[in-house]
Design a protein around this motif. Structure first.
Motif, PDB file in Angstrom:
ATOM      1  N   SER B  27       0.841  -1.370   0.110  1.00 19.51           N
ATOM      2  CA  SER B  27      -0.111  -0.021  -0.158  1.00 19.51           C
ATOM      3  C   SER B  27       0.785   1.314  -0.159  1.00 19.51           C
ATOM      4  CB  SER B  27      -0.838   0.110   1.110  1.00 19.51           C
ATOM      5  OG  SER B  27      -1.866   1.324   1.268  1.00 19.51           O
ATOM      6  N   GLY B  28       0.430   2.120  -1.101  1.00 19.87           N
ATOM      7  CA  GLY B  28       1.221   3.504  -1.080  1.00 19.87           C
ATOM      8  C   GLY B  28       2.451   3.393  -1.918  1.00 19.87           C
ATOM      9  N   HIS B  29       3.045   2.352  -2.354  1.00 21.55           N
ATOM     10  CA  HIS B  29       3.963   2.045  -3.503  1.00 21.55           C
ATOM     11  C   HIS B  29       3.351   2.547  -4.624  1.00 21.55           C
ATOM     12  CE1 HIS B  29       6.945  -0.486  -1.285  1.00 21.55           C
ATOM     13  NE2 HIS B  29       6.820   0.153  -0.651  1.00 21.55           N
ATOM     14  N   THR B  30       3.862   3.473  -5.292  1.00 23.36           N
ATOM     15  CA  THR B  30       3.352   3.885  -6.639  1.00 23.36           C
ATOM     16  C   THR B  30       3.994   3.440  -7.716  1.00 23.36           C
ATOM     17  OG1 THR B  30       5.094   5.814  -6.466  1.00 23.36           O
ATOM     18  CG2 THR B  30       2.952   6.297  -5.847  1.00 23.36           C
ATOM     19  N   ALA B  31       5.119   2.680  -7.417  1.00 23.60           N
ATOM     20  CA  ALA B  31       5.873   2.109  -8.754  1.00 23.60           C
ATOM     21  C   ALA B  31       5.671   0.635  -8.683  1.00 23.60           C
ATOM     22  CB  ALA B  31       7.253   2.249  -8.611  1.00 23.60           C
ATOM     23  N   LEU B  32       5.530  -0.319  -9.809  1.00 27.12           N
ATOM     24  CA  LEU B  32       5.337  -1.423  -9.762  1.00 27.12           C
ATOM     25  C   LEU B  32       6.032  -2.116 -11.188  1.00 27.12           C
ATOM     26  CD1 LEU B  32       1.847  -3.467  -8.989  1.00 27.12           C
ATOM     27  CD2 LEU B  32       3.136  -3.882 -11.043  1.00 27.12           C
ATOM     28  N   LEU B  46       9.754  -6.762 -17.768  1.00 29.21           N
ATOM     29  CA  LEU B  46       8.767  -6.835 -18.517  1.00 29.21           C
ATOM     30  C   LEU B  46       8.125  -5.679 -18.806  1.00 29.21           C
ATOM     31  CD1 LEU B  46       7.240 -10.137 -17.605  1.00 29.21           C
ATOM     32  CD2 LEU B  46       8.698  -9.776 -19.414  1.00 29.21           C
ATOM     33  N   ILE B  47       7.604  -5.138 -17.607  1.00 29.33           N
ATOM     34  CA  ILE B  47       6.865  -3.647 -17.689  1.00 29.33           C
ATOM     35  C   ILE B  47       6.837  -3.111 -16.204  1.00 29.33           C
ATOM     36  CG2 ILE B  47       4.693  -4.945 -16.994  1.00 29.33           C
ATOM     37  CD1 ILE B  47       3.142  -3.241 -19.031  1.00 29.33           C
ATOM     38  N   TYR B  48       6.594  -1.816 -16.276  1.00 25.76           N
ATOM     39  CA  TYR B  48       6.884  -0.978 -15.188  1.00 25.76           C
ATOM     40  C   TYR B  48       5.550   0.239 -15.285  1.00 25.76           C
ATOM     41  CZ  TYR B  48       8.854   3.594 -13.029  1.00 25.76           C
ATOM     42  OH  TYR B  48       9.074   4.432 -12.230  1.00 25.76           O
ATOM     43  N   PHE B  49       5.092   0.201 -14.186  1.00 21.75           N
ATOM     44  CA  PHE B  49       3.981   1.294 -14.030  1.00 21.75           C
ATOM     45  C   PHE B  49       4.496   2.229 -12.837  1.00 21.75           C
ATOM     46  CE2 PHE B  49       0.569  -0.867 -16.076  1.00 21.75           C
ATOM     47  CZ  PHE B  49       0.521  -2.229 -15.891  1.00 21.75           C
ATOM     48  N   GLN B  50       4.219   3.537 -12.940  1.00 23.74           N
ATOM     49  CA  GLN B  50       4.451   4.487 -12.136  1.00 23.74           C
ATOM     50  C   GLN B  50       3.264   5.405 -11.992  1.00 23.74           C
ATOM     51  OE1 GLN B  50       5.409   6.237  -9.397  1.00 23.74           O
ATOM     52  NE2 GLN B  50       7.568   5.948  -9.930  1.00 23.74           N
ATOM     53  N   GLY B  51       2.677   5.399 -10.772  1.00 21.36           N
ATOM     54  CA  GLY B  51       1.533   6.261 -10.584  1.00 21.36           C
ATOM     55  C   GLY B  51       0.576   6.269 -11.700  1.00 21.36           C
ATOM     56  N   ASN B  52       0.134   7.339 -12.226  1.00 16.30           N
ATOM     57  CA  ASN B  52      -0.851   7.453 -13.350  1.00 16.30           C
ATOM     58  C   ASN B  52      -0.314   7.813 -14.763  1.00 16.30           C
ATOM     59  OD1 ASN B  52      -3.022   7.407 -11.494  1.00 16.30           O
ATOM     60  ND2 ASN B  52      -2.847   9.390 -11.102  1.00 16.30           N
ATOM     61  N   SER B  53       1.085   7.578 -14.674  1.00 22.68           N
ATOM     62  CA  SER B  53       1.800   7.906 -15.728  1.00 22.68           C
ATOM     63  C   SER B  53       1.664   6.558 -17.042  1.00 22.68           C
ATOM     64  CB  SER B  53       3.391   7.976 -15.780  1.00 22.68           C
ATOM     65  OG  SER B  53       3.597   9.133 -14.948  1.00 22.68           O
ATOM     66  N   ALA B  54       1.789   6.735 -18.121  1.00 21.18           N
ATOM     67  CA  ALA B  54       1.708   5.646 -19.160  1.00 21.18           C
ATOM     68  C   ALA B  54       2.905   4.591 -18.700  1.00 21.18           C
ATOM     69  CB  ALA B  54       1.724   6.130 -20.418  1.00 21.18           C
ATOM     70  N   PRO B  55       2.525   3.426 -18.799  1.00 23.14           N
ATOM     71  CA  PRO B  55       3.409   2.142 -18.426  1.00 23.14           C
ATOM     72  C   PRO B  55       4.707   2.067 -19.518  1.00 23.14           C
ATOM     73  CG  PRO B  55       1.471   1.227 -19.305  1.00 23.14           C
ATOM     74  CD  PRO B  55       1.230   2.734 -19.033  1.00 23.14           C
ATOM     75  N   ASP B  56       5.619   1.699 -18.917  1.00 23.79           N
ATOM     76  CA  ASP B  56       7.001   1.345 -19.728  1.00 23.79           C
ATOM     77  C   ASP B  56       6.717  -0.166 -20.187  1.00 23.79           C
ATOM     78  OD1 ASP B  56      10.497   1.947 -19.692  1.00 23.79           O
ATOM     79  OD2 ASP B  56       9.381   0.613 -20.775  1.00 23.79           O
ATOM     80  N   LYS B  57       6.382  -0.345 -21.526  1.00 26.43           N
ATOM     81  CA  LYS B  57       6.237  -1.661 -21.940  1.00 26.43           C
ATOM     82  C   LYS B  57       7.443  -2.223 -22.623  1.00 26.43           C
ATOM     83  CE  LYS B  57       1.316  -0.629 -22.596  1.00 26.43           C
ATOM     84  NZ  LYS B  57       0.006  -0.631 -23.573  1.00 26.43           N
ATOM     85  N   SER B  58       8.452  -1.537 -22.612  1.00 24.55           N
ATOM     86  CA  SER B  58       9.628  -1.969 -23.651  1.00 24.55           C
ATOM     87  C   SER B  58      10.191  -3.249 -23.125  1.00 24.55           C
ATOM     88  CB  SER B  58      10.732  -0.796 -23.043  1.00 24.55           C
ATOM     89  OG  SER B  58      11.267  -1.043 -21.735  1.00 24.55           O
TER      90      SER B  58
END
Lengths: 115, 114
Positions: B27-32, B46-58
Motif C-alpha cells: 500500500s502506498g507504493h506508486t511504482a510496480l 517486462l513492464i513498469y508502472f509509475q503512478g498514473n503515468s503511461a507504463p513502460d512496456k519496453s
C-alpha cells in the motif's frame, strides 16, 4: 543504458570460509546499487544497497559490499559463511534514466556452502 | 498489506490457453514492476508502472503479453495463447517512486505451459 555483469555463475565454498561474489556494472549516470538474495522457491530479498556516501555498505546476515567507482564494481563479501547462506545472489543497478528507476539485474551467482 | 502478494503461486496451463497473473503491491507504493525469471537466467524486465503515468512496456517480449494496473494498485499480467517458452517464474515488485528504498518482491508465480 545500464548493465550488470556477475562474473561467477557458481561459487562453491566450505562453511566458515570467507566468500566474495563479484559484480561489475556500467551506466552513464549516477546509480543506486543493490544485492538481493533468493532462497529456493522464494522471491528476492534485499541484502543491502548503496545510494551515496560511504563506499562500504553493511547489510543483513553479516554481508557487506564495497562500491568502487573507478572500477565500476560492487562486490559482495562475507567473512564466514554458513550452510544457510546457500542461495542465489543477484546484483542490480538502477538510476534515474528518463525519470524512471527500472532496475537491471545480473544473471545471478549461485553460492553453494559445503559442510 | 505488509508485503507484495502474488497469485496464484503455481499455474499449469495448456499450450494455447490464456493466463492471468495477479500482483497486489505494498500500500502506498506508486511504482510496480513485472519481471520474468527463467531457469538458470537472471531477471528479465517486462513492464513498469509509475503512478498514473503511461507504463513502460519496453520489456514485453511479444504482443501476446499485456498488463494493466487498476486504480494505481493491483496489477494483472495477461499472457495470451501461451507457448512452452513462456514457462518461467513471474515476479512482481513494488517501491516508492524513486527506487532508493529498494524493490520489494513478491514470491512469484511459477507458470508451466504443457
Amino acid at each position: 543504458a545500464q548493465s550488470v555483469t556477475q562474473l561467477d555463475s557458481q561459487v562453491p565454498v566450505f562453511e566458515e570460509a570467507p566468500v566474495e561474489l563479484r559484480c561489475n556494472y556500467s551506466s552513464s549516470v549516477s546509480v543506486y546499487l543493490f544485492w538481493y538474495v533468493q532462497y529456493p522457491n522464494q522471491g528476492l530479498q534485499l541484502l543491502l544497497k548503496y545510494l551515496s556516501g560511504s563506499t562500504l555498505v553493511k547489510g543483513i546476515n553479516g554481508f557487506e559490499a564495497e562500491f568502487n567507482k573507478s572500477q565500476t564494481s560492487f562486490h559482495l563479501r562475507k567473512p564466514s559463511v554458513h550452510i544457510s547462506d546457500t542461495a542465489e545472489y543477484f546484483c542490480a543497478v538502477s538510476g534515474p534514466a528518463g525519470g524512471s528507476y527500472i532496475p537491471t539485474f545480473g544473471r545471478g551467482t549461485s553460492l553453494i556452502v559445503h559442510p | 498489506g505488509a508485503g507484495v502478494s502474488q497469485s496464484p503461486s503455481n499455474k499449469v496451463t495448456e499450450k494455447g490457453k490464456d493466463v492471468e497473473l495477479r500482483c497486489d503491491p505494498i500500500s502506498g507504493h506508486t511504482a510496480l514492476y513485472w519481471y520474468r525469471q527463467s531457469l538458470g537466467q537472471g531477471l528479465e524486465f517486462l513492464i513498469y508502472f509509475q503512478g498514473n503515468s503511461a507504463p513502460d512496456k519496453s520489456g514485453l517480449p511479444s504482443d501476446r503479453f499485456s498488463a494493466e494496473r487498476t486504480g494505481g494498485s493491483v496489477s494483472t499480467l495477461t499472457i495470451q495463447r501461451t507457448q512452452q517458452e513462456d514457462s518461467a517464474v513471474y515476479l512482481c515488485a513494488s517501491t516508492p517512486p524513486d527506487g532508493r528504498y529498494g524493490y520489494t518482491f513478491g514470491s512469484g508465480t511459477r507458470l508451466t505451459v504443457v
